[in-house]
Motif scaffolding. Sequence first.
Motif, PDB file in Angstrom:
ATOM      1  N   GLY A 307      75.798  42.063 -20.909  1.00  0.00           N
ATOM      2  CA  GLY A 307      75.814  42.728 -22.205  1.00  0.00           C
ATOM      3  C   GLY A 307      74.568  42.492 -23.027  1.00  0.00           C
ATOM      4  O   GLY A 307      74.357  43.173 -24.037  1.00  0.00           O
ATOM      5  N   SER A 308      73.761  41.520 -22.614  1.00  0.00           N
ATOM      6  CA  SER A 308      72.529  41.194 -23.344  1.00  0.00           C
ATOM      7  C   SER A 308      71.284  41.807 -22.724  1.00  0.00           C
ATOM      8  O   SER A 308      70.178  41.620 -23.256  1.00  0.00           O
ATOM      9  N   ARG A 378      77.709  46.475 -26.278  1.00  0.00           N
ATOM     10  CA  ARG A 378      77.365  45.107 -25.909  1.00  0.00           C
ATOM     11  C   ARG A 378      78.485  44.140 -26.289  1.00  0.00           C
ATOM     12  O   ARG A 378      78.825  43.226 -25.528  1.00  0.00           O
TER      13      ARG A 378
END
Length: 449
Positions: A307-308, A378
């Motif tokens: 998600g980063s 995210r």
Amino acid sequence: MSPTFRALRNPNYRLYLAGSVVSNTGTWLQRTAQDWLVLKPLHGGGTDLGIVTALQFLPVLLLTPYAGVVADRFSKRRMLQVTQASMAAASFLLGVLALAGVAEIWMVYVIAFLFGVGSAFDVPARQSFVSEMVGPDDLTNAVGLNSASFNTARIVGPALAGLLIALFGGGATATGIVILINAVSYLAVIGQLQRMNTALLNSPKLRARGKGALREGVAYVRTQPRMLYVLVLVFFAGTFGMNFQVTSSLMATQVFGKGAGEFGILGSTLAIGSLTGALLAARRTTIPLRLLAFAAAGFGVAEIVGGSMPTYVSFAIFCPLIGFCTITLLNSANATMQTASDPVMRGRVMALYMTVVQGGTPIGSPVIGWVGEHLGARWALWSGGALTLVGVVLAVLLLARLSQQHRSVLTAPTAPGSLFPRVWDNQAVARARKASESQEIEDRAPLPH
């Protein structure tokens, strides 16, 4: 024969696996096309996509425990032919509506639910049917090869769906064509099931009709510390982490601003890691309990890191690691539940397992969809990964507590054909066997074609 493919020495399993490759490819075509239909032609958002996913899995939560009872009472081969035909009909209906340009989101909701009803009865029969096609020595290998087949299709299906949707213009008509291809693909499994040599199947005695079958299955699982440990792990991972239909589509469209082709590629990159994990799983002969915890923890961390990722390319490159951890957890959990269960209880055991794995999706998918739509895609991955790690901690604590309570039983010798010591409610198993053997089962006739 290579130990990776040793289950293929069973002729019925070879037929089954060949049909599954075709059908699984069609399934991934539809999943990608259905998501694209909701997001683009029908102008839906993350919440709509979450609702579609939830409705598709809601019947699993509601019906699968009872479907496990049915799977223990009827021919699983015939039952699979019926469930596959019902899902083909649902796919055909959605494909026709999309192709005609009259599909609306509420129609997708209804058909997703109908599709889920067929899937709810298909899952326990399909999972427990594997042990009828292969012996106990090949069961873990067959579970791994099933997963490899599924993920091979997962590599091809989403990318092919994205290309076909783009080729036919990207609208509702394009998604209808792709979904209709899936409807036809179910014929492969139905036909291969019909071709099987039933004399070679290791079918257990069917359970007689009677009350308390579901309670017997629940009582049986409750006395199995390893099974409870597995169920806690897969509940948190499956409910909050494995919402790839929502998270991948939102990352592709909202975060990176990509189209159908790039969206489909994300599904394929996930599957590359899953296929690698499945092939490694097929070579294993033992499954340590710590492997399940490490796989679940790795999956949670991978989702947070994924998600980063700053760019579409870096996210796509990282997706195979997420897929690898996912399939390592699911394969190990599936094989643990099957090898540790008594054959007369296996349909109900696998039904309860799949209820936990997939039944949490109606809870988690709308939540993760809402998070993705309002806080960002995210955050959907970060929150799913964090909750999976919470599940790992709870599962380990639960196993430690139950191990103290059942220490004398847990150190008992391993049962023949099982990877782990068996810890079960002997009374529940005895009742199930007595119900199977004490009377002639009048309704044992196979389900109709």
